[in-house]
Scaffold this motif. Structure first.
Motif, PDB file in Angstrom:
ATOM      1  N   ILE A  59     -50.805  45.274  29.568  1.00 29.40           N
ATOM      2  CA  ILE A  59     -49.707  45.437  30.089  1.00 29.40           C
ATOM      3  C   ILE A  59     -49.925  46.630  31.217  1.00 29.40           C
ATOM      4  CG2 ILE A  59     -48.402  46.719  27.543  1.00 29.40           C
ATOM      5  CD1 ILE A  59     -50.420  49.322  27.774  1.00 29.40           C
ATOM      6  N   GLU A  87     -42.794  40.584  32.775  1.00 30.36           N
ATOM      7  CA  GLU A  87     -41.790  41.062  31.850  1.00 30.36           C
ATOM      8  C   GLU A  87     -42.185  42.334  32.892  1.00 30.36           C
ATOM      9  OE1 GLU A  87     -40.265  40.687  27.853  1.00 30.36           O
ATOM     10  OE2 GLU A  87     -40.013  42.763  28.062  1.00 30.36           O
ATOM     11  N   ARG A  91     -38.255  51.853  37.262  1.00 35.05           N
ATOM     12  CA  ARG A  91     -37.624  53.129  37.185  1.00 35.05           C
ATOM     13  C   ARG A  91     -37.776  53.894  38.952  1.00 35.05           C
ATOM     14  NH1 ARG A  91     -35.566  56.626  33.070  1.00 35.05           N
ATOM     15  NH2 ARG A  91     -35.151  58.176  33.508  1.00 35.05           N
ATOM     16  N   GLN A 134     -32.933  52.472  36.295  1.00 38.36           N
ATOM     17  CA  GLN A 134     -34.097  51.157  36.138  1.00 38.36           C
ATOM     18  C   GLN A 134     -33.242  49.949  36.138  1.00 38.36           C
ATOM     19  OE1 GLN A 134     -36.728  53.601  32.251  1.00 38.36           O
ATOM     20  NE2 GLN A 134     -35.129  51.905  31.656  1.00 38.36           N
ATOM     21  N   TYR A 157     -43.607  49.074  35.335  1.00 40.33           N
ATOM     22  CA  TYR A 157     -44.053  49.273  33.885  1.00 40.33           C
ATOM     23  C   TYR A 157     -43.194  47.920  33.837  1.00 40.33           C
ATOM     24  CZ  TYR A 157     -42.022  53.679  34.073  1.00 40.33           C
ATOM     25  OH  TYR A 157     -41.964  55.205  34.184  1.00 40.33           O
ATOM     26  N   THR A 159     -45.556  43.767  31.776  1.00 41.33           N
ATOM     27  CA  THR A 159     -46.512  43.576  31.151  1.00 41.33           C
ATOM     28  C   THR A 159     -47.844  42.838  32.406  1.00 41.33           C
ATOM     29  OG1 THR A 159     -46.012  40.818  31.121  1.00 41.33           O
ATOM     30  CG2 THR A 159     -45.022  41.938  29.081  1.00 41.33           C
TER      31      THR A 159
ATOM     32  N   PHE B  53     -38.404  55.764  27.636  1.00 37.53           N
ATOM     33  CA  PHE B  53     -37.519  55.118  28.642  1.00 37.53           C
ATOM     34  C   PHE B  53     -36.871  53.466  28.648  1.00 37.53           C
ATOM     35  CE2 PHE B  53     -39.836  57.508  31.851  1.00 37.53           C
ATOM     36  CZ  PHE B  53     -39.215  58.613  31.727  1.00 37.53           C
ATOM     37  N   PHE B  54     -38.015  52.272  27.360  1.00 33.68           N
ATOM     38  CA  PHE B  54     -37.558  51.123  26.869  1.00 33.68           C
ATOM     39  C   PHE B  54     -38.388  50.947  26.092  1.00 33.68           C
ATOM     40  CE2 PHE B  54     -40.533  50.828  30.688  1.00 33.68           C
ATOM     41  CZ  PHE B  54     -41.057  49.990  30.259  1.00 33.68           C
ATOM     42  N   THR B  56     -39.147  47.298  24.785  1.00 34.11           N
ATOM     43  CA  THR B  56     -39.489  45.468  24.615  1.00 34.11           C
ATOM     44  C   THR B  56     -40.210  45.189  23.811  1.00 34.11           C
ATOM     45  OG1 THR B  56     -40.099  44.954  25.895  1.00 34.11           O
ATOM     46  CG2 THR B  56     -38.462  45.553  27.329  1.00 34.11           C
ATOM     47  N   GLU B  57     -39.870  43.645  23.250  1.00 29.18           N
ATOM     48  CA  GLU B  57     -41.279  43.128  21.793  1.00 29.18           C
ATOM     49  C   GLU B  57     -42.832  42.844  23.131  1.00 29.18           C
ATOM     50  OE1 GLU B  57     -40.507  41.691  19.053  1.00 29.18           O
ATOM     51  OE2 GLU B  57     -39.091  42.727  19.006  1.00 29.18           O
ATOM     52  N   ARG B  58     -42.353  43.492  24.104  1.00 31.82           N
ATOM     53  CA  ARG B  58     -43.747  43.439  24.592  1.00 31.82           C
ATOM     54  C   ARG B  58     -44.396  44.882  25.521  1.00 31.82           C
ATOM     55  NH1 ARG B  58     -43.704  38.682  28.665  1.00 31.82           N
ATOM     56  NH2 ARG B  58     -45.683  38.605  29.026  1.00 31.82           N
ATOM     57  N   ILE B  59     -43.286  45.411  25.904  1.00 27.79           N
ATOM     58  CA  ILE B  59     -43.907  46.650  26.911  1.00 27.79           C
ATOM     59  C   ILE B  59     -42.578  47.416  26.404  1.00 27.79           C
ATOM     60  CG2 ILE B  59     -45.431  45.763  28.541  1.00 27.79           C
ATOM     61  CD1 ILE B  59     -42.810  46.114  30.109  1.00 27.79           C
ATOM     62  N   ALA B  61     -42.514  52.223  27.289  1.00 28.75           N
ATOM     63  CA  ALA B  61     -42.527  53.023  28.292  1.00 28.75           C
ATOM     64  C   ALA B  61     -41.735  54.148  27.911  1.00 28.75           C
ATOM     65  CB  ALA B  61     -42.318  53.388  29.158  1.00 28.75           C
ATOM     66  N   SER B 158     -47.008  51.649  26.965  1.00 26.13           N
ATOM     67  CA  SER B 158     -47.577  50.925  25.699  1.00 26.13           C
ATOM     68  C   SER B 158     -47.148  49.773  25.697  1.00 26.13           C
ATOM     69  CB  SER B 158     -47.722  51.526  24.198  1.00 26.13           C
ATOM     70  OG  SER B 158     -46.527  51.335  24.534  1.00 26.13           O
ATOM     71  N   THR B 159     -47.952  48.437  24.872  1.00 33.08           N
ATOM     72  CA  THR B 159     -47.404  46.934  24.106  1.00 33.08           C
ATOM     73  C   THR B 159     -45.917  47.867  23.471  1.00 33.08           C
ATOM     74  OG1 THR B 159     -48.706  47.844  22.518  1.00 33.08           O
ATOM     75  CG2 THR B 159     -48.732  46.181  24.516  1.00 33.08           C
TER      76      THR B 159
END
Lengths: 182, 182
Positions: A59, A87, A91, A134, A157, A159, B53-54, B56-59, B61, B158-159
């Motif tokens: 991240i 990815e 925002r 966003q 934000y 990966t 905020f969102f 996903t499978e990877r990230i 926030a 985070s992830t």
């Protein structure tokens, strides 16, 4: 190539935008602010200032200042090894951002591009972003943006960020800035 | 279990903190604010308010509000399938945060815990966070925090976030809040 005095000017400008947008940064972060001209040596048109908060194998987060009407050129994040490509979610923290990505083109876009590089912009699906808005970029999606007349501050934000491996439509672009000592 | 009127009170309190810390949120995000009591029904001691905020499978926030002296209990992020566990970075946006993680314990910590649950706090390496400060949690590291007297607002990166799978030292904790209609 960015002359040292321009680098300092834009770095200080970034600090003003951090202040305006109420971003608190630490003393030790000031020297980490990057001013990028994308190797085009045309800071009046192409320029972003970024401060990376952190970047791990999984991240990353950074804040991006786009001065008034400056452009971040069209690019995408390709797969790298086992990584299917960065990815990214942006925002908007402050200002107005004209964002362009793949999709239905807007035939009367708000962005204003300098003629001499217009041909290197191929995606015209327009999103006008205001603070709190966003946008999610799937890996590999082409995108670019321009700030409105007051500039913009973006929370970014993603990966793992590997800026040097980003791909640009414009063949003259060099992503990692070179500062010219004077 | 959180009575509906308490949920509304704390949600509105979160909005005040967003305002104080200059976070701009969208109208449609107001109803996404989560008030968590960790199943302890003791909002005076244990409470955070989060807006994701969102994810996903990877990230992921989110922003986390910790009201004055409230505690987020000791927990860690275990491996899930192929995921080695959530990697997390917090950056303080506003206020003061007393953060505790694995490492050399502080024998005169700033945190104040209610006696009846003290035994469920086992890591005492203290980091006093001020705005702009960041802390990186490796997957699996135990941590907990308490806001200072004015409260705290945290930017949390985070992830993929799977709150329901977080593990807590306190066996009575239920991570996903239940709102009691009245």
């Amino acid at each position: 190539m960015i002359p040292k005095r321009e680098y300092i000017k834009y770095k200080n400008w970034a600090l003003e935008y951090f202040n305006k947008s109420h971003l608190v940064i630490r003393e030790d972060e000031i020297d980490k602010i990057e001013v990028a001209d994308f190797g085009l040596s045309d800071l009046e048109n192409f320029c972003i200032m970024t401060l990376t908060f952190f970047n791990t194998e999984r991240i990353s987060a950074k804040v991006i200042v786009v001065p008034p009407r400056r452009i971040c050129p069209e690019h995408w994040h390709p797969p790298v090894g086992n990584d299917p490509g960065k990815e990214e979610i942006i925002r908007l923290r402050w200002g107005t951002l004209y964002l362009y990505a793949e999709g239905e083109p807007n035939l009367s876009p708000k962005a204003i591009l300098p003629d001499y590089r217009k041909k290197y912009f191929t995606v015209w699906h327009e999103i006008v972003m205001k603070p709190g808005d966003q946008y999610y970029f799937k890996p590999g999606i082409k995108h670019w943006f321009q700030a409105g007349d007051e500039g913009a501050v973006i929370d970014d934000y993603s990966t793992c960020s590997r800026d040097a491996l980003d791909q640009f439509t414009d063949p003259d672009i060099v992503r990692i800035p070179v500062i010219k000592e004077e």
